[in-house]
Design an enzyme around this catalytic site. Structure first.
Site, PDB file in Angstrom:
ATOM      1  N   GLY A   1      -2.020   5.583   4.313  1.00 26.00           N
ATOM      2  CA  GLY A   1      -1.067   4.476   4.364  1.00 26.00           C
ATOM      3  C   GLY A   1       0.004   4.622   5.421  1.00 26.00           C
TER       4      GLY A   1
ATOM      5  CD  GLU B   1      -2.720   1.289   2.497  1.00 26.18           C
ATOM      6  OE1 GLU B   1      -3.506   2.248   2.618  1.00 26.18           O
ATOM      7  OE2 GLU B   1      -2.623   0.376   3.345  1.00 26.18           O
ATOM      8  NE  ARG B   2       3.012   2.221   5.841  1.00 26.53           N
ATOM      9  CZ  ARG B   2       3.327   1.742   7.032  1.00 26.53           C
ATOM     10  NH1 ARG B   2       4.424   0.998   7.168  1.00 26.53           N
ATOM     11  NH2 ARG B   2       2.568   1.978   8.080  1.00 26.53           N
TER      12      ARG B   2
ATOM     13  CD  GLU C   1       3.723  14.056  10.430  1.00 23.73           C
ATOM     14  OE1 GLU C   1       3.825  15.222  10.017  1.00 23.73           O
ATOM     15  OE2 GLU C   1       2.909  13.234   9.939  1.00 23.73           O
TER      16      GLU C   1
ATOM     17  CG  HIS D   1      -0.446  25.759 -14.910  1.00 22.36           C
ATOM     18  ND1 HIS D   1       0.579  24.886 -14.655  1.00 22.36           N
ATOM     19  CD2 HIS D   1      -1.079  25.283 -16.015  1.00 22.36           C
ATOM     20  CE1 HIS D   1       0.568  23.917 -15.564  1.00 22.36           C
ATOM     21  NE2 HIS D   1      -0.433  24.142 -16.405  1.00 22.36           N
ATOM     22  N   GLY D   2      -0.122  30.125 -12.942  1.00 28.63           N
ATOM     23  CA  GLY D   2      -0.768  31.385 -12.596  1.00 28.63           C
ATOM     24  C   GLY D   2      -2.230  31.189 -12.242  1.00 28.63           C
ATOM     25  N   GLY D   3      -3.061  32.115 -12.682  1.00 27.02           N
ATOM     26  CA  GLY D   3      -4.484  32.070 -12.351  1.00 27.02           C
ATOM     27  C   GLY D   3      -5.151  30.799 -12.824  1.00 27.02           C
TER      28      GLY D   3
ATOM     29  NE  ARG E   1      -0.057  33.501 -19.516  1.00 27.67           N
ATOM     30  CZ  ARG E   1      -1.073  34.311 -19.656  1.00 27.67           C
ATOM     31  NH1 ARG E   1      -1.823  34.264 -20.769  1.00 27.67           N
ATOM     32  NH2 ARG E   1      -1.393  35.183 -18.717  1.00 27.67           N
TER      33      ARG E   1
END
Length: 369
Positions: A353, A232-233, A357, A328-330, A258
């Site tokens: 999972g 799972e981890r 910590e 990507h800005g706005g 852009r």
């Protein structure tokens, strides 16, 4: 040195997965995000082409393959434009079934495993409790013997696919201690949980009120649960670096197209250096997680290295998705923009999972501190 992830068979598996995403997922993913779940029919369609059973033996209804094949599918589902929420919703059986399969008991395999891998049933793993968090061993759900059954009472929360689940592999306390047993229905969805991310993956709180479970449905104890945590981890680590890799690709395309102040964003040194750092972190995380996965697939029982792999990939994901939204800005802040979805989805990686910590505590113990 040959790359085990680049064999001809796994290249074809990538093509199959990418075609599935393009045909069955991308036209509908936004709708599923709004609906809060994926349809059951998607499970059947994934099963029909063999994707749902990857990593499970053919003799129990699977498609064969191993952990590395499962990683290939996970990577490609995200890299092709899907999401980690999709992975969680469609492949919940990856955490619900292994304990059942490990018993080798034919009745359980026929009742739960085969129909799930055929896309006909949905299972979940019910461990976490409202006041328990990461204290897996301290679950309070009780299973009391009554004749040939256990009678189960308790509450589970944050259960992935819990709202749609037909059965639940459930952690309980019995007279003999911690056990995993499979409840074939009988539990009740008390609340569907609205989340920051993973919107297409339903998550629920479940109530077990005098749910009767046959004694033969016990599928292990604490040791068996810990054994399957590694897979799972690693899956979450793969999802984390795949999200980062996808966001890097989306950002590279964006900054090339852009233009600001008469120049493409990609022409600016600050942007190029940010992209370079994103790429470096993605490559390091991907390489290390795959390295650990190869060792686990070969039979090594790794705990510390899996914890390191998860935290490495999560840290990379956190950095890269943040930079992707910024560049990507706005547009990066607009709902339904793909990087915005990945930004929300990524936040669970350091929680699910086993939290960051908890992973650090595992690593610290290995260091002797």
């Amino acid at each position: 040195m040959s790359d085990p992830f680049a064999t001809e068979e796994r290249r074809r598996l990538r093509e199959l997965t990418r075609a599935f995403v393009g045909r069955e997922v991308l036209p509908h993913l936004d709708d599923w995000e709004r609906a809060g779940e994926v349809p059951r029919a998607l499970h059947r369609r994934a099963a029909g082409i063999g994707l749902l059973g990857i990593g499970f033996p053919e003799e129990i209804g699977g498609s064969g393959g191993d952990l590395l094949d499962s990683i290939v599918v996970t990577e490609e589902l995200i890299l092709a434009g899907g999401s980690s929420g999709l992975v969680a919703a469609l492949f919940t059986h990856g955490i619900a079934l292994p304990h059942i399969v490990a018993t080798g008991r034919g009745e359980l395999i026929e009742r739960f495993v085969r129909p799930t891998l055929a896309g006909e049933r949905i299972g979940c793993l019910a461990i976490t409790e409202p006041d328990g968090g990461s204290d897996v061993a301290g679950v309070r759900t009780k299973a009391v013997e009554d004749g040939d059954d256990y009678v189960v009472n308790g509450t589970k929360t944050f259960i992935t696919s819990g709202a749609r689940a037909d059965f639940a592999t459930t952690a309980v306390q019995t007279r003999d201690g911690f056990r995993l047993l499979v409840a074939d229905g009988g539990f009740r969805v008390t609340r569907r949980l609205d989340k920051m991310g993973w919107h297409c993956s339903d998550t629920a709180e479940l109530a077990f009120v005098d749910v009767r479970v046959p004694r033969g449905h016990v599928v292990g104890g604490f040791a068996e649960l810990m054994t399957h945590f590694a897979s799972e981890r690693l899956s979450l680590a793969v999802q984390a670096y795949a999200i980062a890799e996808r966001c890097l690709a989306l950002t590279l395309a964006w900054v090339r197209d852009r233009h600001t102040f008469g120049r493409p964003l990609a022409s600016r040194q600050l942007v190029r250096h940010r992209l370079a750092e994103m790429a470096r972190q993605v490559e390091v995380a991907k390489t290390y997680v795959r390295h650990v996965a190869v060792r686990v697939a070969s039979g090594e029982r790794l705990v510390t290295e899996v914890a390191m792999a998860k935290n490495t990939a999560v840290a990379t994901c956190d950095h890269v998705v943040d930079q992707a939204v910024q560049l990507h800005g706005g547009l990066g802040y607009v709902r339904d923009a793909e990087v915005e979805r990945h930004y929300r989805d990524a936040r669970i990686m350091g929680i699910g999972g086993g939290t960051t910590e908890i992973m650090n505590e595992i690593i610290a113990k290995q260091l002797g501190v």
